[in-house]
Motif scaffolding. Sequence first.
Motif, PDB file in Angstrom:
ATOM      1  N   MET A   1     -29.424 -46.244 -17.868  1.00  0.00           N
ATOM      2  CA  MET A   1     -29.398 -47.099 -19.035  1.00  0.00           C
ATOM      3  C   MET A   1     -29.010 -46.305 -20.282  1.00  0.00           C
ATOM      4  SD  MET A   1     -32.731 -49.513 -18.179  1.00  0.00           S
ATOM      5  CE  MET A   1     -32.911 -50.038 -19.829  1.00  0.00           C
ATOM      6  N   ALA A   2     -29.468 -45.076 -20.364  1.00  0.00           N
ATOM      7  CA  ALA A   2     -29.170 -44.267 -21.537  1.00  0.00           C
ATOM      8  C   ALA A   2     -27.683 -43.947 -21.640  1.00  0.00           C
ATOM      9  CB  ALA A   2     -29.986 -42.978 -21.504  1.00  0.00           C
ATOM     10  N   GLU A   3     -26.997 -43.952 -20.512  1.00  0.00           N
ATOM     11  CA  GLU A   3     -25.562 -43.659 -20.518  1.00  0.00           C
ATOM     12  C   GLU A   3     -24.780 -44.687 -21.321  1.00  0.00           C
ATOM     13  OE1 GLU A   3     -24.585 -43.419 -16.397  1.00  0.00           O
ATOM     14  OE2 GLU A   3     -25.548 -41.467 -16.148  1.00  0.00           O
ATOM     15  N   ASP A   4     -25.308 -45.897 -21.424  1.00  0.00           N
ATOM     16  CA  ASP A   4     -24.650 -46.928 -22.234  1.00  0.00           C
ATOM     17  C   ASP A   4     -24.666 -46.552 -23.719  1.00  0.00           C
ATOM     18  OD1 ASP A   4     -24.140 -48.415 -19.976  1.00  0.00           O
ATOM     19  OD2 ASP A   4     -25.895 -49.705 -20.223  1.00  0.00           O
ATOM     20  N   TYR A   5     -25.694 -45.826 -24.133  1.00  0.00           N
ATOM     21  CA  TYR A   5     -25.828 -45.415 -25.530  1.00  0.00           C
ATOM     22  C   TYR A   5     -25.192 -44.064 -25.816  1.00  0.00           C
ATOM     23  CZ  TYR A   5     -29.158 -49.228 -25.653  1.00  0.00           C
ATOM     24  OH  TYR A   5     -29.731 -50.456 -25.564  1.00  0.00           O
ATOM     25  N   GLU A   6     -25.154 -43.217 -24.791  1.00  0.00           N
ATOM     26  CA  GLU A   6     -24.594 -41.876 -24.960  1.00  0.00           C
ATOM     27  C   GLU A   6     -23.750 -41.526 -23.740  1.00  0.00           C
ATOM     28  OE1 GLU A   6     -22.987 -38.916 -26.006  1.00  0.00           O
ATOM     29  OE2 GLU A   6     -24.366 -39.614 -27.552  1.00  0.00           O
ATOM     30  N   PRO A   7     -22.440 -41.755 -23.806  1.00  0.00           N
ATOM     31  CA  PRO A   7     -21.551 -41.530 -22.665  1.00  0.00           C
ATOM     32  C   PRO A   7     -21.558 -40.099 -22.122  1.00  0.00           C
ATOM     33  CG  PRO A   7     -20.433 -42.794 -24.365  1.00  0.00           C
ATOM     34  CD  PRO A   7     -21.735 -42.342 -24.941  1.00  0.00           C
ATOM     35  N   ARG A   8     -21.908 -39.116 -22.954  1.00  0.00           N
ATOM     36  CA  ARG A   8     -21.936 -37.733 -22.462  1.00  0.00           C
ATOM     37  C   ARG A   8     -22.951 -37.539 -21.347  1.00  0.00           C
ATOM     38  NH1 ARG A   8     -22.522 -34.603 -28.093  1.00  0.00           N
ATOM     39  NH2 ARG A   8     -23.592 -36.545 -28.602  1.00  0.00           N
ATOM     40  N   LEU A   9     -23.928 -38.400 -21.249  1.00  0.00           N
ATOM     41  CA  LEU A   9     -24.941 -38.284 -20.199  1.00  0.00           C
ATOM     42  C   LEU A   9     -24.368 -38.577 -18.808  1.00  0.00           C
ATOM     43  CD1 LEU A   9     -27.959 -39.989 -21.983  1.00  0.00           C
ATOM     44  CD2 LEU A   9     -27.610 -37.548 -21.573  1.00  0.00           C
ATOM     45  N   ARG A  10     -23.254 -39.274 -18.742  1.00  0.00           N
ATOM     46  CA  ARG A  10     -22.647 -39.590 -17.438  1.00  0.00           C
ATOM     47  C   ARG A  10     -22.250 -38.341 -16.670  1.00  0.00           C
ATOM     48  NH1 ARG A  10     -19.754 -43.876 -20.567  1.00  0.00           N
ATOM     49  NH2 ARG A  10     -21.070 -45.701 -20.275  1.00  0.00           N
ATOM     50  N   ALA A  11     -21.964 -37.265 -17.374  1.00  0.00           N
ATOM     51  CA  ALA A  11     -21.544 -36.025 -16.725  1.00  0.00           C
ATOM     52  C   ALA A  11     -22.689 -35.322 -16.004  1.00  0.00           C
ATOM     53  CB  ALA A  11     -20.943 -35.074 -17.756  1.00  0.00           C
ATOM     54  N   VAL A  12     -23.916 -35.684 -16.296  1.00  0.00           N
ATOM     55  CA  VAL A  12     -25.065 -35.010 -15.686  1.00  0.00           C
ATOM     56  C   VAL A  12     -25.178 -35.328 -14.203  1.00  0.00           C
ATOM     57  CG1 VAL A  12     -27.580 -34.809 -15.715  1.00  0.00           C
ATOM     58  CG2 VAL A  12     -26.310 -34.905 -17.870  1.00  0.00           C
ATOM     59  N   TRP A  13     -24.949 -36.569 -13.832  1.00  0.00           N
ATOM     60  CA  TRP A  13     -25.101 -36.986 -12.431  1.00  0.00           C
ATOM     61  C   TRP A  13     -23.763 -37.431 -11.863  1.00  0.00           C
ATOM     62  CZ3 TRP A  13     -29.382 -35.034 -11.086  1.00  0.00           C
ATOM     63  CH2 TRP A  13     -30.482 -35.049 -11.932  1.00  0.00           C
ATOM     64  N   PRO A  14     -22.920 -36.504 -11.475  1.00  0.00           N
ATOM     65  CA  PRO A  14     -21.616 -36.885 -10.914  1.00  0.00           C
ATOM     66  C   PRO A  14     -21.790 -37.607  -9.584  1.00  0.00           C
ATOM     67  CG  PRO A  14     -21.979 -34.535 -10.657  1.00  0.00           C
ATOM     68  CD  PRO A  14     -23.123 -35.061 -11.481  1.00  0.00           C
ATOM     69  N   HIS A  15     -20.913 -38.524  -9.329  1.00  0.00           N
ATOM     70  CA  HIS A  15     -20.923 -39.297  -8.080  1.00  0.00           C
ATOM     71  C   HIS A  15     -19.542 -39.260  -7.428  1.00  0.00           C
ATOM     72  CE1 HIS A  15     -24.485 -40.930 -10.079  1.00  0.00           C
ATOM     73  NE2 HIS A  15     -24.893 -41.255  -8.881  1.00  0.00           N
ATOM     74  N   GLN A  16     -18.877 -38.109  -7.517  1.00  0.00           N
ATOM     75  CA  GLN A  16     -17.501 -38.013  -7.055  1.00  0.00           C
ATOM     76  C   GLN A  16     -17.362 -37.836  -5.554  1.00  0.00           C
ATOM     77  OE1 GLN A  16     -15.935 -34.870  -9.452  1.00  0.00           O
ATOM     78  NE2 GLN A  16     -15.928 -36.089 -11.303  1.00  0.00           N
ATOM     79  N   ASN A  17     -18.411 -37.357  -4.910  1.00  0.00           N
ATOM     80  CA  ASN A  17     -18.318 -37.179  -3.463  1.00  0.00           C
ATOM     81  C   ASN A  17     -19.651 -37.509  -2.806  1.00  0.00           C
ATOM     82  OD1 ASN A  17     -19.989 -34.754  -3.408  1.00  0.00           O
ATOM     83  ND2 ASN A  17     -18.244 -33.716  -4.332  1.00  0.00           N
ATOM     84  N   ARG A  18     -19.633 -37.524  -1.495  1.00  0.00           N
ATOM     85  CA  ARG A  18     -20.818 -37.915  -0.727  1.00  0.00           C
ATOM     86  C   ARG A  18     -22.007 -36.993  -0.989  1.00  0.00           C
ATOM     87  NH1 ARG A  18     -23.102 -36.833   4.159  1.00  0.00           N
ATOM     88  NH2 ARG A  18     -21.581 -35.269   4.721  1.00  0.00           N
ATOM     89  N   ILE A  19     -21.758 -35.703  -1.137  1.00  0.00           N
ATOM     90  CA  ILE A  19     -22.839 -34.738  -1.359  1.00  0.00           C
ATOM     91  C   ILE A  19     -23.546 -35.019  -2.686  1.00  0.00           C
ATOM     92  CG2 ILE A  19     -23.326 -32.294  -1.777  1.00  0.00           C
ATOM     93  CD1 ILE A  19     -21.022 -31.699   0.224  1.00  0.00           C
ATOM     94  N   GLU A  20     -22.762 -35.276  -3.731  1.00  0.00           N
ATOM     95  CA  GLU A  20     -23.362 -35.577  -5.033  1.00  0.00           C
ATOM     96  C   GLU A  20     -24.131 -36.895  -5.001  1.00  0.00           C
ATOM     97  OE1 GLU A  20     -20.017 -33.282  -7.741  1.00  0.00           O
ATOM     98  OE2 GLU A  20     -19.873 -35.450  -7.469  1.00  0.00           O
ATOM     99  N   ARG A  21     -23.585 -37.894  -4.349  1.00  0.00           N
ATOM    100  CA  ARG A  21     -24.283 -39.184  -4.250  1.00  0.00           C
ATOM    101  C   ARG A  21     -25.573 -39.033  -3.449  1.00  0.00           C
ATOM    102  NH1 ARG A  21     -18.894 -40.795  -3.785  1.00  0.00           N
ATOM    103  NH2 ARG A  21     -19.000 -40.854  -1.516  1.00  0.00           N
ATOM    104  N   ARG A  22     -25.526 -38.248  -2.385  1.00  0.00           N
ATOM    105  CA  ARG A  22     -26.722 -38.010  -1.563  1.00  0.00           C
ATOM    106  C   ARG A  22     -27.794 -37.270  -2.360  1.00  0.00           C
ATOM    107  NH1 ARG A  22     -30.582 -38.202   1.866  1.00  0.00           N
ATOM    108  NH2 ARG A  22     -30.978 -36.492   3.281  1.00  0.00           N
ATOM    109  N   ALA A  23     -27.400 -36.239  -3.101  1.00  0.00           N
ATOM    110  CA  ALA A  23     -28.361 -35.468  -3.888  1.00  0.00           C
ATOM    111  C   ALA A  23     -29.031 -36.352  -4.940  1.00  0.00           C
ATOM    112  CB  ALA A  23     -27.681 -34.275  -4.540  1.00  0.00           C
ATOM    113  N   TYR A  24     -28.240 -37.178  -5.613  1.00  0.00           N
ATOM    114  CA  TYR A  24     -28.824 -38.076  -6.606  1.00  0.00           C
ATOM    115  C   TYR A  24     -29.757 -39.074  -5.924  1.00  0.00           C
ATOM    116  CZ  TYR A  24     -29.402 -41.409 -10.358  1.00  0.00           C
ATOM    117  OH  TYR A  24     -29.953 -42.242 -11.300  1.00  0.00           O
ATOM    118  N   GLY A  25     -29.373 -39.557  -4.758  1.00  0.00           N
ATOM    119  CA  GLY A  25     -30.229 -40.468  -4.000  1.00  0.00           C
ATOM    120  C   GLY A  25     -31.567 -39.835  -3.640  1.00  0.00           C
ATOM    121  N   LEU A  26     -31.547 -38.543  -3.317  1.00  0.00           N
ATOM    122  CA  LEU A  26     -32.795 -37.833  -3.020  1.00  0.00           C
ATOM    123  C   LEU A  26     -33.704 -37.784  -4.238  1.00  0.00           C
ATOM    124  CD1 LEU A  26     -31.479 -34.875  -0.855  1.00  0.00           C
ATOM    125  CD2 LEU A  26     -32.994 -36.721  -0.095  1.00  0.00           C
ATOM    126  N   LEU A  27     -33.106 -37.616  -5.402  1.00  0.00           N
ATOM    127  CA  LEU A  27     -33.890 -37.604  -6.630  1.00  0.00           C
ATOM    128  C   LEU A  27     -34.523 -38.970  -6.880  1.00  0.00           C
ATOM    129  CD1 LEU A  27     -34.784 -36.080  -9.189  1.00  0.00           C
ATOM    130  CD2 LEU A  27     -32.695 -36.918 -10.262  1.00  0.00           C
TER     131      LEU A  27
END
Length: 76
Positions: A1-27
Amino acid sequence: MAEDYEPRLRAVWPHQNRIERRAYGLLVDAYVKARYSLEYSIDIEQLEWLSGRVKLLLDLVEQVSRERLATLETAA
């Protein structure tokens, strides 16, 4: 939700590949499953990656907050 107010936050959780999506899912899963399920597990590499992302998030939030406070001070 905060990414809507501050676009720079989108870079914190990349979702470019399966490994990144899996790691975020674990969190996300850790929020509930790590407390209530014995089946939750995370390996050291994933934990280290997430730790780095959390550190990045903390640093970025501090920077954004300081910038925002500075604009409020100059407006007052």
